[in-house]
Scaffold this motif. Sequence first.
Motif, PDB file in Angstrom:
ATOM      1  N   LYS A   1       0.920  -1.137   0.025  1.00 57.01           N
ATOM      2  CA  LYS A   1      -0.005  -0.048  -0.018  1.00 57.01           C
ATOM      3  C   LYS A   1       0.912   1.071  -0.068  1.00 57.01           C
ATOM      4  CE  LYS A   1      -3.734  -1.882   2.309  1.00 57.01           C
ATOM      5  NZ  LYS A   1      -4.943  -1.964   3.651  1.00 57.01           N
ATOM      6  N   GLN A   2       0.412   2.352  -0.799  1.00 57.45           N
ATOM      7  CA  GLN A   2       1.183   3.605  -0.792  1.00 57.45           C
ATOM      8  C   GLN A   2       1.005   4.250   0.572  1.00 57.45           C
ATOM      9  OE1 GLN A   2       0.223   5.575  -4.207  1.00 57.45           O
ATOM     10  NE2 GLN A   2       1.356   4.329  -5.710  1.00 57.45           N
ATOM     11  N   ASP A   3       1.879   4.946   0.998  1.00 63.52           N
ATOM     12  CA  ASP A   3       1.708   5.938   2.032  1.00 63.52           C
ATOM     13  C   ASP A   3       1.130   7.005   1.932  1.00 63.52           C
ATOM     14  OD1 ASP A   3       1.974   6.839   4.329  1.00 63.52           O
ATOM     15  OD2 ASP A   3       4.276   7.562   4.333  1.00 63.52           O
ATOM     16  N   LYS A   4      -0.101   6.934   2.338  1.00 64.07           N
ATOM     17  CA  LYS A   4      -1.310   8.223   2.096  1.00 64.07           C
ATOM     18  C   LYS A   4      -0.715   9.257   3.267  1.00 64.07           C
ATOM     19  CE  LYS A   4      -3.237   6.138  -1.214  1.00 64.07           C
ATOM     20  NZ  LYS A   4      -2.955   6.632  -2.598  1.00 64.07           N
ATOM     21  N   LYS A   5       0.195   9.225   3.907  1.00 56.38           N
ATOM     22  CA  LYS A   5       0.545  10.305   4.906  1.00 56.38           C
ATOM     23  C   LYS A   5       0.674  11.557   4.292  1.00 56.38           C
ATOM     24  CE  LYS A   5       3.474  11.562   8.889  1.00 56.38           C
ATOM     25  NZ  LYS A   5       4.378  10.832   9.805  1.00 56.38           N
ATOM     26  N   PRO A   6       0.089  12.685   4.536  1.00 58.79           N
ATOM     27  CA  PRO A   6       0.433  13.983   4.037  1.00 58.79           C
ATOM     28  C   PRO A   6       1.936  14.456   4.146  1.00 58.79           C
ATOM     29  CG  PRO A   6      -0.815  14.312   5.822  1.00 58.79           C
ATOM     30  CD  PRO A   6      -0.884  12.918   5.629  1.00 58.79           C
ATOM     31  N   HIS A   7       2.309  15.193   3.221  1.00 59.21           N
ATOM     32  CA  HIS A   7       3.699  15.568   3.231  1.00 59.21           C
ATOM     33  C   HIS A   7       3.618  16.738   4.420  1.00 59.21           C
ATOM     34  CE1 HIS A   7       7.608  17.650   2.396  1.00 59.21           C
ATOM     35  NE2 HIS A   7       7.939  16.505   1.632  1.00 59.21           N
ATOM     36  N   SER A   8       4.905  16.773   5.184  1.00 58.46           N
ATOM     37  CA  SER A   8       4.859  17.758   6.286  1.00 58.46           C
ATOM     38  C   SER A   8       4.900  19.272   5.897  1.00 58.46           C
ATOM     39  CB  SER A   8       6.080  17.649   7.025  1.00 58.46           C
ATOM     40  OG  SER A   8       7.342  17.669   6.145  1.00 58.46           O
ATOM     41  N   SER A   9       5.214  19.277   4.314  1.00 54.39           N
ATOM     42  CA  SER A   9       5.526  20.710   3.956  1.00 54.39           C
ATOM     43  C   SER A   9       4.367  20.732   2.713  1.00 54.39           C
ATOM     44  CB  SER A   9       6.478  20.966   3.149  1.00 54.39           C
ATOM     45  OG  SER A   9       7.734  21.034   4.324  1.00 54.39           O
ATOM     46  N   THR A  10       3.035  20.479   2.991  1.00 53.93           N
ATOM     47  CA  THR A  10       1.860  20.394   2.085  1.00 53.93           C
ATOM     48  C   THR A  10       1.557  21.648   1.778  1.00 53.93           C
ATOM     49  OG1 THR A  10       0.949  18.211   2.798  1.00 53.93           O
ATOM     50  CG2 THR A  10      -0.124  19.614   1.674  1.00 53.93           C
ATOM     51  N   ARG A  11       1.470  22.717   2.327  1.00 60.90           N
ATOM     52  CA  ARG A  11       0.960  23.943   2.324  1.00 60.90           C
ATOM     53  C   ARG A  11       2.149  24.782   1.369  1.00 60.90           C
ATOM     54  NH1 ARG A  11      -2.472  27.531   0.186  1.00 60.90           N
ATOM     55  NH2 ARG A  11      -2.274  29.545   0.866  1.00 60.90           N
ATOM     56  N   GLN A  12       3.409  24.587   1.814  1.00 58.54           N
ATOM     57  CA  GLN A  12       4.492  24.932   0.979  1.00 58.54           C
ATOM     58  C   GLN A  12       4.659  24.431  -0.497  1.00 58.54           C
ATOM     59  OE1 GLN A  12       8.253  23.938   2.507  1.00 58.54           O
ATOM     60  NE2 GLN A  12       9.586  25.400   1.449  1.00 58.54           N
ATOM     61  N   LEU A  13       4.478  23.258  -0.356  1.00 59.01           N
ATOM     62  CA  LEU A  13       4.139  22.716  -1.955  1.00 59.01           C
ATOM     63  C   LEU A  13       3.077  23.424  -2.845  1.00 59.01           C
ATOM     64  CD1 LEU A  13       5.323  19.111  -0.942  1.00 59.01           C
ATOM     65  CD2 LEU A  13       6.586  20.888  -2.432  1.00 59.01           C
ATOM     66  N   GLU A  14       1.993  23.387  -2.153  1.00 56.71           N
ATOM     67  CA  GLU A  14       0.812  24.047  -2.792  1.00 56.71           C
ATOM     68  C   GLU A  14       1.093  25.449  -3.554  1.00 56.71           C
ATOM     69  OE1 GLU A  14      -2.720  24.225  -0.056  1.00 56.71           O
ATOM     70  OE2 GLU A  14      -2.706  22.050  -0.249  1.00 56.71           O
ATOM     71  N   LEU A  15       1.843  26.308  -2.409  1.00 61.13           N
ATOM     72  CA  LEU A  15       2.129  27.618  -3.167  1.00 61.13           C
ATOM     73  C   LEU A  15       3.132  27.680  -4.101  1.00 61.13           C
ATOM     74  CD1 LEU A  15       2.647  29.227   0.438  1.00 61.13           C
ATOM     75  CD2 LEU A  15       0.981  29.772  -1.118  1.00 61.13           C
ATOM     76  N   LEU A  16       4.137  26.279  -3.946  1.00 61.01           N
ATOM     77  CA  LEU A  16       4.993  26.581  -5.129  1.00 61.01           C
ATOM     78  C   LEU A  16       4.660  26.097  -6.340  1.00 61.01           C
ATOM     79  CD1 LEU A  16       8.042  24.877  -3.137  1.00 61.01           C
ATOM     80  CD2 LEU A  16       7.987  27.067  -3.955  1.00 61.01           C
ATOM     81  N   ARG A  17       3.550  25.338  -6.439  1.00 61.73           N
ATOM     82  CA  ARG A  17       2.799  24.934  -7.567  1.00 61.73           C
ATOM     83  C   ARG A  17       2.179  25.946  -8.435  1.00 61.73           C
ATOM     84  NH1 ARG A  17       1.321  20.312  -4.176  1.00 61.73           N
ATOM     85  NH2 ARG A  17       2.427  18.435  -5.104  1.00 61.73           N
TER      86      ARG A  17
END
Length: 358
Positions: free
Chosen positions: A2-18
């Motif tokens: 199973k793939q790890d579905k745990k959210p990345h600790s820098s999710t909000r940072q990645l959203e901004l970079l996208r």
Amino acid sequence: MKQDKKPHSSTRQLELLRHYFPVDDEHRIITFPLSYDSVWDVLADDVSTPEHPFVQDDIPERMGQLIRETPLDYKANFHFEIDDYDGYEPEAILNALNDAIELNHYHSNRDHSKKWFVAVALMVIGIIVLFLMFAGSVNGWYGEGQTKEIVVEVIDIFAWVLIWESVSILFLEPSQTRALDIVLKTRVDEIGFYDAKDHTTCYVKQKQSSVLKNWENDSRVKRVGMNFLLFSGGALIAFSFINFVASILHVTGPQIGEDGNPFYLSAGVMALWIGLSLLSSVFYFLAGLSAVSVYIGRGSIAKATPFFASLALISVVYNVVYGIWQNHASYSWANGFMFVVLAFYVVGYFMLRAGKQK
């Protein structure tokens, strides 16, 4: 699995970079397109030639700034999109950029060595000044009463300023060139040069892992050995001065006889002890100076390091064997300190030799 579905600790940072850059979550790579109207926005026009272009200093710095915006477990791709190459070959510009990154690496190493040398030098001076403060206070060099208190306080503050400045240089003042070197070495995945008109035509690109293997890097063993030599060399220089002054104060002061009464040594005995102390202090000073010279890569006395290391090894082995033979180790603080310092000297020298042979 199973793939790890745990959210990345820098999710909000990645959203901004996208919002601004392409983000590849599968391979954990962020691509930074850097657009320039002319190749002269990238190259230094005062030294560049078509055969040997030279990249401006602020280009690696800009790359480092962008990398620091990304999560620590993401790497960066850099796409240089240039509208007018002005006859310069993209491959030559890529090679020049790799050279600029590598030159920053060597500059970082020099900065790091200089930083440690200055820190150790300040520490040595601070320790010597503290010793002079203590010795002068005990022996009445600074007068009595309020005058003595003021002089001792000033010397004490001066010494601790030097020591804390040494600590500050080592731990509280990070080197910008070293920080840039680390991120460019560890977090750049690929660099490419593209056409600015369509953003997709790639003239040349290169994985940085293929470039890093060509750099000249000291082995970890050699770096640790150099640091050991610097530490032990600085300690020996400080001890040489302290040992000489302390010996003079000891032999010129009152001695306690077997009957408990004080007496003074004769002038001849004093001269003999001071002469022997001077010889030992000169030996410690030269041994320390030799080790420091090896660290900074200057001074003909560095050639004498093998000789001093051999004598230090004999001293260390003798103390170990003597301690085992006596079934205990009994040292004064000075002897114990010298044993540790000489051990560092010996280990540092042989680590340096082992590192050079690799």
